[in-house]
Design an enzyme around this catalytic site. Structure first.
Site, PDB file in Angstrom:
ATOM      1  N   GLY A  82       0.784  -1.227   0.000  1.00 31.02           N
ATOM      2  CA  GLY A  82       0.000   0.000   0.000  1.00 31.02           C
ATOM      3  C   GLY A  82       0.812   1.271   0.000  1.00 31.02           C
ATOM      4  O   GLY A  82       0.257   2.353  -0.245  1.00 31.02           O
ATOM      5  N   ASP A 229      30.134   7.184  -6.396  1.00 29.28           N
ATOM      6  CA  ASP A 229      29.072   6.239  -6.763  1.00 29.28           C
ATOM      7  C   ASP A 229      29.591   4.799  -6.710  1.00 29.28           C
ATOM      8  O   ASP A 229      30.638   4.478  -7.264  1.00 29.28           O
ATOM      9  CB  ASP A 229      28.609   6.602  -8.179  1.00 29.28           C
ATOM     10  CG  ASP A 229      27.556   5.671  -8.746  1.00 29.28           C
ATOM     11  OD1 ASP A 229      26.966   4.894  -7.981  1.00 29.28           O
ATOM     12  OD2 ASP A 229      27.312   5.753  -9.971  1.00 29.28           O
ATOM     13  N   HIS A 268      15.370   8.974 -19.639  1.00 30.67           N
ATOM     14  CA  HIS A 268      16.524   8.577 -20.445  1.00 30.67           C
ATOM     15  C   HIS A 268      16.458   9.279 -21.796  1.00 30.67           C
ATOM     16  O   HIS A 268      16.199   8.670 -22.838  1.00 30.67           O
ATOM     17  CB  HIS A 268      16.553   7.056 -20.607  1.00 30.67           C
ATOM     18  CG  HIS A 268      17.931   6.521 -20.806  1.00 30.67           C
ATOM     19  ND1 HIS A 268      18.897   7.202 -21.527  1.00 30.67           N
ATOM     20  CD2 HIS A 268      18.528   5.380 -20.370  1.00 30.67           C
ATOM     21  CE1 HIS A 268      20.015   6.497 -21.535  1.00 30.67           C
ATOM     22  NE2 HIS A 268      19.817   5.390 -20.834  1.00 30.67           N
ATOM     23  N   HIS A 398      19.774  -2.031 -23.784  1.00 32.18           N
ATOM     24  CA  HIS A 398      19.969  -1.234 -22.570  1.00 32.18           C
ATOM     25  C   HIS A 398      21.425  -1.310 -22.130  1.00 32.18           C
ATOM     26  O   HIS A 398      22.053  -2.369 -22.226  1.00 32.18           O
ATOM     27  CB  HIS A 398      19.073  -1.730 -21.435  1.00 32.18           C
ATOM     28  CG  HIS A 398      19.288  -0.991 -20.141  1.00 32.18           C
ATOM     29  ND1 HIS A 398      18.874   0.304 -19.965  1.00 32.18           N
ATOM     30  CD2 HIS A 398      19.892  -1.364 -18.978  1.00 32.18           C
ATOM     31  CE1 HIS A 398      19.190   0.703 -18.740  1.00 32.18           C
ATOM     32  NE2 HIS A 398      19.824  -0.285 -18.130  1.00 32.18           N
ATOM     33  N   HIS A 402      25.752   3.773 -14.926  1.00 32.20           N
ATOM     34  CA  HIS A 402      26.751   3.818 -13.859  1.00 32.20           C
ATOM     35  C   HIS A 402      28.044   3.162 -14.327  1.00 32.20           C
ATOM     36  O   HIS A 402      28.026   2.138 -15.021  1.00 32.20           O
ATOM     37  CB  HIS A 402      26.235   3.105 -12.611  1.00 32.20           C
ATOM     38  CG  HIS A 402      24.993   3.707 -12.041  1.00 32.20           C
ATOM     39  ND1 HIS A 402      25.005   4.650 -11.052  1.00 32.20           N
ATOM     40  CD2 HIS A 402      23.684   3.491 -12.343  1.00 32.20           C
ATOM     41  CE1 HIS A 402      23.764   4.998 -10.748  1.00 32.20           C
ATOM     42  NE2 HIS A 402      22.949   4.305 -11.525  1.00 32.20           N
ATOM     43  N   HIS A 424      26.178   5.778  -2.432  1.00 37.33           N
ATOM     44  CA  HIS A 424      25.199   5.356  -3.439  1.00 37.33           C
ATOM     45  C   HIS A 424      25.344   3.877  -3.773  1.00 37.33           C
ATOM     46  O   HIS A 424      25.898   3.500  -4.797  1.00 37.33           O
ATOM     47  CB  HIS A 424      25.342   6.190  -4.716  1.00 37.33           C
ATOM     48  CG  HIS A 424      24.143   6.044  -5.644  1.00 37.33           C
ATOM     49  ND1 HIS A 424      23.782   4.834  -6.206  1.00 37.33           N
ATOM     50  CD2 HIS A 424      23.234   6.946  -6.100  1.00 37.33           C
ATOM     51  CE1 HIS A 424      22.720   4.997  -6.962  1.00 37.33           C
ATOM     52  NE2 HIS A 424      22.359   6.272  -6.909  1.00 37.33           N
TER      53      HIS A 424
END
Length: 589
Positions: A82, A229, A268, A398, A402, A424
């Protein structure tokens, strides 16, 4: 064997050197800025994004000033029924809001800007971001009937923004959305770098290569702390260029005989630009379906980050008039979200578009962890409708935004930090990133690994973990922010797993007895018509529990409810192995 020393001659203009590694190695790094802040300290506090993917938020604080880098959200897991989204706990910031000098955003993804509307309802501070990122934030705020705070403005790479005792300079990086930047932050104790999300794409779609020269210049100046990152720290090698996706999409356009439907992340824009260009090349009209996709395309075209040079864009309600071989559709739903355009089309519930055999559907994204089942279900439904589905790593449609291990290693070598904090990523990503730092010569005691709420204290000569602050998750459900907690989630999980049993009865106060009931009603537990014997026996157990209550205590509702709940809970578990939520309801006459 001793690791080779790294470093070089003294920089021009004098200054002092600080030892970059422990031991006898002669490596030294320029830390002239750090010398100016002797005796002071900067505190780094991650409120989100460490030990998890999502809701990125980093606080940098001195005694007088505070800045925030990113304010994102995360999407709920299976254990949060929910819940719409999850945002960081802003309590630490709210207590210090008088010190807040600015909010700096690295790029326009939801896990970095999605929390802004919720944050601005608690705190007002100027927002600094590149043009596209600020445009996406402004559109998001409009939906919440909010406006950008005063003094908010777009910034450019290389520009310096003064924010109290901090001076922040954006630098260009590559990522899966244009206008992505990291930040070089000059502080009283030295130069800090926050990379944001990044990779090193040698052939970016917009031609804007990451700023290697500036990163190397920071390294020569002397980087005191690098926050980098960690998302792809487990992946070997180098992340592929976005142009590779364009080549795979071109093959789809060459082979498809009917309509082409492409599901991608709305943000993107480099991928969307390639679809626009291919539509023009193959003489197809292009429609956009899905609110977030429509918003992103509108904002990007308005700001010049997306170009419809072939004039292919057409309203979605017009594609029905075109031959299938002349249609391409960009749509939301690459993660199989139940209410997204692609998921609804796959189940025949999308009014704007009905799938037909011969359609080619491209899912140009990898499933985010936790979304695998949703994506697989959508793919199955697409095949059932006779579609040709192009998906998965083998299809080449795709690439990640990163950097992989060699790109992370390159960032470390360009910047040559004295101290390193991986950010991250989930905890294992942080550990893998720390291992990369060790591999380029950063000693263990200069690498600090923490999680949300960890307090990193940085001085001109040291870095340490000082403790922790509250940095939990706040759940957003509809219009409610923070009103869904662990108790509510526990009840929802129990309701979802075992259902609910309502026990209704009427109590006569003067006669001190139950005059009607108990009546049993179930939802999600058992079907009443097929379980009449079980419910009849359960009713008898409830009557026995009521008869066992002292006459003096019968008027105390809490006693009645507790007795019925305990008796039925034990009985139903013994008979069914389930623990439904039991809700006794007492009416008094």
């Amino acid at each position: 064997m001793r690791r080779p020393c790294r470093g070089g001659a003294a920089p021009p203009g004098g200054g002092r050197f600080a030892r970059g590694t422990d031991g006898p190695c002669s490596t030294r790094r320029w830390t002239g800025i750090a010398a100016q802040g002797k005796g002071s300290a900067v505190t780094i506090v991650p409120l989100g994004g460490l030990g998890e993917i999502g809701k990125n938020m980093m606080v940098l604080e001195t005694e007088q000033d505070l800045i925030v880098i990113d304010a994102g959200l995360a999407f709920p897991g299976d254990d949060m029924p929910g819940v719409d989204v999850v945002i960081p706990d802003y309590g630490y910031l709210i207590e210090r809001k008088q010190k807040l000098r600015g909010i700096f955003l690295t790029h326009g993804h939801e896990d970095h800007i999605g929390g802004i509307p919720y944050l601005l309802k608690e705190i007002q501070a100027p927002i600094y971001a590149t043009r596209l990122t600020l445009g996406l934030v402004e559109r998001k705020l409009e939906e919440d009937k909010l406006a950008l705070p005063p003094r908010s403005r777009a910034v450019r790479p290389g520009e310096r923004i003064r924010a109290g005792s901090f001076t922040v300079e954006p630098f260009l990086v590559n990522h899966s959305i244009p206008d992505s930047v990291g930040f070089a932050i000059r502080t009283p104790v030295g130069l800090f770098i926050h990379t944001g999300d990044f990779k090193f794409d040698q052939t970016p779609i917009d031609g804007r290569v990451a700023d290697y020269q500036r990163l190397a210049a920071y390294g020569a100046e002397g980087v005191h702390v690098l926050m980098m990152d960690s998302t792809n720290a487990e992946r070997p090698g180098v992340t592929g260029s976005e142009r590779q996706v364009g080549e795979a999409l071109a093959n789809v356009f060459r082979q498809a005989r009917g309509r082409i439907l492409i599901a991608s992340f709305a943000s993107h824009l480099h991928r969307l630009q390639q679809v626009f260009d291919l539509a023009a090349q193959f003489k197809r009209r292009l429609a956009v379906i899905g609110r977030s996709m429509e918003n992103a395309v509108e904002v990007a075209i308005k700001l010049g980050y997306l170009r419809d040079t072939g004039g292919v864009l057409t309203p979605a309600d017009k594609i029905g008039d075109l031959a299938p071989e002349r249609v391409v559709v960009l749509m939301t739903g690459s993660q199989g979200e139940p209410l997204s355009a692609l998921a609804r089309a796959a189940t025949g519930e999308l009014r704007k578009l009905e799938l037909i055999p011969g359609d080619t559907v491209v899912i140009a994204a990898n499933p985010i962890p936790g979304n695998e089942k949703l994506v697989q279900r959508t793919i199955d439904n697409l095949f059932r409708r006779g579609c040709q589905v192009v998906y998965g790593p083998h299809a080449g449609v795709h690439v990640s935004g990163h950097g992989s291990r060699e790109e992370l290693r390159l960032m470390l070598n360009l910047t040559r930090p004295r101290f390193f904090i991986p950010v991250h990523g989930e905890y294992r990503h942080l550990l893998h990133n720390a291992e990369l730092a060790r591999s380029v010569g950063i000693p263990d005691n200069h690498i600090l690994i923490g999680e949300n709420g960890t307090v990193f204290e940085i001085t001109a000569s040291s870095a340490r973990i000082r403790g922790k602050v509250a940095a939990g998750a706040v759940m957003v459900d509809g219009l409610g922010v923070g009103d869904v907690g662990n108790v509510v989630l526990r009840d929802r999980r129990q309701l979802a797993q075992d259902g609910v049993l309502i026990v209704a009865m009427v109590l006569h106060r003067e006669q001190r007895k139950v005059v009607s009931g108990p009546d049993l009603i179930t939802r999600g537990f058992v079907y009443m018509r097929e379980s009449e014997d079980l419910l009849a026996e359960a009713r008898e157990r409830a009557v026995q529990a009521l008869n066992g209550i002292d006459e003096q205590d019968i008027t105390e509702w809490s006693n009645i409810k507790a007795a019925v709940r305990d008796a039925l809970g034990k009985f139903l578990y013994e008979r069914t192995g389930r623990r439904p939520v039991i809700l006794p309801i007492v009416l008094e006459v």
